[in-house]
Design an enzyme around this catalytic site. Structure first.
Site, PDB file in Angstrom:
ATOM      1  N   ARG A 119      67.422  65.574  54.487  1.00 19.61           N
ATOM      2  CA  ARG A 119      67.176  66.950  54.944  1.00 19.61           C
ATOM      3  C   ARG A 119      68.358  67.379  55.812  1.00 19.61           C
ATOM      4  O   ARG A 119      68.236  67.552  57.025  1.00 19.61           O
ATOM      5  CB  ARG A 119      65.869  67.040  55.727  1.00 19.61           C
ATOM      6  CG  ARG A 119      64.608  66.524  55.051  1.00 19.61           C
ATOM      7  CD  ARG A 119      64.306  67.050  53.692  1.00 19.61           C
ATOM      8  NE  ARG A 119      63.573  68.283  53.530  1.00 19.61           N
ATOM      9  CZ  ARG A 119      62.266  68.431  53.617  1.00 19.61           C
ATOM     10  NH1 ARG A 119      61.504  67.430  53.964  1.00 19.61           N
ATOM     11  NH2 ARG A 119      61.683  69.575  53.372  1.00 19.61           N
ATOM     12  N   GLN A 124      70.660  71.454  51.686  1.00 20.14           N
ATOM     13  CA  GLN A 124      69.603  72.473  51.641  1.00 20.14           C
ATOM     14  C   GLN A 124      69.480  73.152  50.274  1.00 20.14           C
ATOM     15  O   GLN A 124      68.385  73.434  49.826  1.00 20.14           O
ATOM     16  CB  GLN A 124      69.850  73.532  52.717  1.00 20.14           C
ATOM     17  CG  GLN A 124      69.063  73.220  53.975  1.00 20.14           C
ATOM     18  CD  GLN A 124      69.331  74.184  55.109  1.00 20.14           C
ATOM     19  OE1 GLN A 124      70.197  75.047  55.016  1.00 20.14           O
ATOM     20  NE2 GLN A 124      68.599  74.032  56.184  1.00 20.14           N
ATOM     21  N   ASP A 127      67.253  71.118  47.986  1.00 16.26           N
ATOM     22  CA  ASP A 127      66.034  70.594  48.607  1.00 16.26           C
ATOM     23  C   ASP A 127      64.789  71.131  47.889  1.00 16.26           C
ATOM     24  O   ASP A 127      64.240  72.169  48.252  1.00 16.26           O
ATOM     25  CB  ASP A 127      66.053  70.986  50.087  1.00 16.26           C
ATOM     26  CG  ASP A 127      64.950  70.333  50.876  1.00 16.26           C
ATOM     27  OD1 ASP A 127      63.967  69.864  50.268  1.00 16.26           O
ATOM     28  OD2 ASP A 127      65.068  70.287  52.102  1.00 16.26           O
ATOM     29  N   SER A 130      61.608  71.740  50.003  1.00 16.43           N
ATOM     30  CA  SER A 130      61.555  73.009  50.747  1.00 16.43           C
ATOM     31  C   SER A 130      61.263  74.184  49.823  1.00 16.43           C
ATOM     32  O   SER A 130      60.407  75.015  50.128  1.00 16.43           O
ATOM     33  CB  SER A 130      62.872  73.267  51.475  1.00 16.43           C
ATOM     34  OG  SER A 130      63.023  72.349  52.519  1.00 16.43           O
ATOM     35  N   TYR A 225      61.021  64.494  60.440  1.00 17.34           N
ATOM     36  CA  TYR A 225      59.652  64.315  59.969  1.00 17.34           C
ATOM     37  C   TYR A 225      58.736  63.864  61.103  1.00 17.34           C
ATOM     38  O   TYR A 225      59.197  63.386  62.146  1.00 17.34           O
ATOM     39  CB  TYR A 225      59.614  63.243  58.872  1.00 17.34           C
ATOM     40  CG  TYR A 225      60.184  63.704  57.561  1.00 17.34           C
ATOM     41  CD1 TYR A 225      59.484  64.599  56.767  1.00 17.34           C
ATOM     42  CD2 TYR A 225      61.407  63.225  57.111  1.00 17.34           C
ATOM     43  CE1 TYR A 225      59.996  65.012  55.549  1.00 17.34           C
ATOM     44  CE2 TYR A 225      61.924  63.634  55.891  1.00 17.34           C
ATOM     45  CZ  TYR A 225      61.212  64.530  55.119  1.00 17.34           C
ATOM     46  OH  TYR A 225      61.713  64.936  53.917  1.00 17.34           O
TER      47      TYR A 225
HETATM   48  P1  NAD Z   1      56.024  67.562  55.873  1.00 18.45           P
HETATM   49  O1  NAD Z   1      55.572  68.154  54.591  1.00 18.45           O
HETATM   50  O2  NAD Z   1      56.470  66.139  55.891  1.00 18.45           O
HETATM   51  O3  NAD Z   1      54.848  67.717  56.955  1.00 18.45           O
HETATM   52  C1  NAD Z   1      54.321  68.987  57.253  1.00 18.45           C
HETATM   53  C2  NAD Z   1      54.134  69.143  58.734  1.00 18.45           C
HETATM   54  O4  NAD Z   1      53.009  68.358  59.164  1.00 18.45           O
HETATM   55  C3  NAD Z   1      55.310  68.689  59.600  1.00 18.45           C
HETATM   56  O5  NAD Z   1      55.731  69.773  60.400  1.00 18.45           O
HETATM   57  C4  NAD Z   1      54.733  67.561  60.441  1.00 18.45           C
HETATM   58  O6  NAD Z   1      55.285  67.505  61.742  1.00 18.45           O
HETATM   59  C5  NAD Z   1      53.265  67.920  60.475  1.00 18.45           C
HETATM   60  N1  NAD Z   1      52.358  66.811  60.833  1.00 18.45           N
HETATM   61  C6  NAD Z   1      52.427  65.511  60.448  1.00 18.45           C
HETATM   62  N2  NAD Z   1      51.417  64.808  61.006  1.00 18.45           N
HETATM   63  C7  NAD Z   1      50.680  65.692  61.745  1.00 18.45           C
HETATM   64  C8  NAD Z   1      49.515  65.566  62.537  1.00 18.45           C
HETATM   65  N3  NAD Z   1      48.903  64.395  62.721  1.00 18.45           N
HETATM   66  N4  NAD Z   1      49.043  66.673  63.136  1.00 18.45           N
HETATM   67  C9  NAD Z   1      49.651  67.880  62.980  1.00 18.45           C
HETATM   68  N5  NAD Z   1      50.761  68.052  62.241  1.00 18.45           N
HETATM   69  C10 NAD Z   1      51.267  66.966  61.639  1.00 18.45           C
HETATM   70  O7  NAD Z   1      57.147  68.467  56.526  1.00 18.45           O
HETATM   71  P2  NAD Z   1      58.324  69.304  55.854  1.00 18.45           P
HETATM   72  O8  NAD Z   1      57.878  70.675  55.569  1.00 18.45           O
HETATM   73  O9  NAD Z   1      58.851  68.524  54.718  1.00 18.45           O
HETATM   74  O10 NAD Z   1      59.374  69.332  57.023  1.00 18.45           O
HETATM   75  C11 NAD Z   1      59.736  68.119  57.666  1.00 18.45           C
HETATM   76  C12 NAD Z   1      60.918  68.347  58.556  1.00 18.45           C
HETATM   77  O11 NAD Z   1      62.107  68.529  57.812  1.00 18.45           O
HETATM   78  C13 NAD Z   1      60.829  69.564  59.467  1.00 18.45           C
HETATM   79  O12 NAD Z   1      61.388  69.212  60.715  1.00 18.45           O
HETATM   80  C14 NAD Z   1      61.698  70.575  58.811  1.00 18.45           C
HETATM   81  O13 NAD Z   1      62.193  71.537  59.697  1.00 18.45           O
HETATM   82  C15 NAD Z   1      62.783  69.661  58.314  1.00 18.45           C
HETATM   83  N6  NAD Z   1      63.540  70.250  57.225  1.00 18.45           N
HETATM   84  C16 NAD Z   1      64.912  70.210  57.300  1.00 18.45           C
HETATM   85  C17 NAD Z   1      65.668  70.745  56.272  1.00 18.45           C
HETATM   86  C18 NAD Z   1      67.149  70.719  56.328  1.00 18.45           C
HETATM   87  O14 NAD Z   1      67.718  70.610  57.393  1.00 18.45           O
HETATM   88  N7  NAD Z   1      67.815  70.744  55.183  1.00 18.45           N
HETATM   89  C19 NAD Z   1      65.050  71.293  55.168  1.00 18.45           C
HETATM   90  C20 NAD Z   1      63.662  71.312  55.125  1.00 18.45           C
HETATM   91  C21 NAD Z   1      62.909  70.770  56.160  1.00 18.45           C
END
Ligand code: NAD
Length: 372
Positions: A119, A124, A127, A130, A225
């Site tokens: 990530r 991006q 991804d 996303s 994550y």
């Molecule tokens: P994900 O699908 O893995 O999880 C969804 C959300 O659930 C996350 O925000 C996580 O913190 C939350 N979660 C997990 N356990 C929990 C609990 N017990 N109670 C409440 N919430 C809980 O997440 P995602 O959408 O794939 O995103 C993961 C991370 O990656 C984020 O920080 C996002 O900003 C980052 N991201 C970065 C990039 C990039 O830089 N290229 C792109 C996409 C996402």
């Protein structure tokens, strides 16, 4: 080089649309499309032919293509048919499918699983998690609004006033943030829970309230994550969530921990405190669900509460989902294919290395190796 695009058996999306396939045919790549591959995404066979792709039967592609695009994993029987040395690109959740990865390795298949792309800013544009989660978050809110017997926005009418719907969103990752934005646009009052305190500002900037719970486990080394939480934290989180759950008309859950079972966040008592007519959409259903009664790929009634378990809602919008998925794939392919259309694997590249699961007869991804 022959590149094959497979028809997804249980999904309306296609991994590459005709205009995207044309980018490859212009690079002197021979593109084979399985008959009917794009039909459910509104791209019929003729559109592919018009872009210089050829239509083929599935078996022909499996047996002869050098590079195969599919969204979902192939079956064990289909893997047996693949040409030794071929490349497979898709979304395979390898941490949950280690045996299948081993079989692919033993057939000398090189597997790139796009859900394992790091990530990072540079990655991006590739991804898929996303691009597809964004659609799922949007779709979840629209489905909830349709299933709900209540309005989302507040109304003051001559026949009386309607209060705005109360929406609780658990997990403010990509899907959750889009769900917040969509629910707010429809006029709902939104509360949000996440274990990562870093998302509080984003949540508030979308006009939602962040439910604070002290003492979350440090996730700073988990690449953005979430990580698993202590029993004490889980207890505190459930206590803080209980009141919000009981008053919510709609709950959308998206909480996931990579490679692990989804955390159970709404137990039976909490669920039963919701009013009949409420709607719960659990996007974490495929990995066990965040809600006590969730059944994956099913919509059930539990004491008058509608509970939908679906982790593949992007497939409900196959047009845009395919467009974005295909663009992610094209961007990734440019890292492993030269301008002249030849395959070149540079494992010095962190994106190529990060999402390569099998190569040269072995599992090469450390996270997959360690997940056994
Ligand atoms: P994900 O699908 O893995 O999880 C969804 C959300 O659930 C996350 O925000 C996580 O913190 C939350 N979660 C997990 N356990 C929990 C609990 N017990 N109670 C409440 N919430 C809980 O997440 P995602 O959408 O794939 O995103 C993961 C991370 O990656 C984020 O920080 C996002 O900003 C980052 N991201 C970065 C990039 C990039 O830089 N290229 C792109 C996409 C996402």
């Amino acid at each position: 080089m022959i590149l094959g695009i497979l028809n997804e058996t249980n999904d309306k999306r296609v991994s590459l649309l005709p205009e995207q396939a044309e980018v490859l045919t212009k690079q002197a790549i021979t593109v084979w499309t399985e008959l009917g591959a794009g039909i459910q995404a509104f791209a019929d066979d003729n559109n592919y032919v018009a872009k210089n792709a050829s239509l083929k039967a599935r078996a022909e592609i499996l047996q002869q293509a050098d590079l195969i695009l599919t969204i979902h994993p192939l079956s064990s029987e289909e893997i047996m048919q693949l040409k030794s040395g071929a490349i497979l690109v898709g979304v395979f959740q390898p941490l949950f499918h280690v045996a299948l990865m081993k079989q692919l390795a033993s057939k000398m298949i090189t597997v790139f699983s796009l859900d394992m792309i790091p990530r990072t800013t540079r990655a991006q544009s590739m991804d898929v998690l996303s691009s597809q989660a964004n659609i799922a978050g949007y779709r979840a809110v629209l489905l909830a609004a349709t299933l709900s017997p209540r309005y989302f926005p507040m109304f003051m009418t001559a026949a009386g006033s309607i209060p705005p719907a109360k929406v609780l969103i658990i997990g403010a990752g990509v899907a959750g943030l889009q769900a917040i934005a969509t629910a707010r646009r429809l006029g709902a009052v939104v509360e949000v829970s996440d274990t990562r305190p870093a998302v509080k500002e984003e949540v508030m900037s979308l006009g939602a309230k962040f439910i604070e719970v002290e003492g979350a486990a440090d996730a700073s080394k988990a690449g953005g994550y979430a990580v698993e939480q202590s029993e004490e934290y889980k207890q505190r989180q459930q206590e803080r969530l209980a009141a919000s759950v009981a008053k919510s008309d709609i709950i959308i859950t998206t909480a996931q921990i990579p490679g692990k079972k989804a955390p159970l966040l709404i137990n039976e008592t909490m669920l039963n405190s919701m009013r009949p007519g409420s709607v719960v959409i659990d996007l974490a259903a495929a990995t066990g669900g965040n809600v006590f009664a969730t059944q994956n790929n099913a919509t059930i009634m539990h004491h008058g509460i509608t509970i939908m378990g679906n982790s593949n809602l992007a497939a409900d919008m196959p047009w845009d989902a395919s467009k974005l998925y295909g663009k992610n794939v094209l961007n990734f392919l440019q890292l492993i294919i030269t301008k002249e259309g030849n395959i070149t694997l540079n494992f010095e590249d962190d994106i190529v290395k990060g999402c390569c699961i099998t190569h040269g007869g072995s599992i090469v991804n450390e996270r997959v190796m360690n997940s056994e």
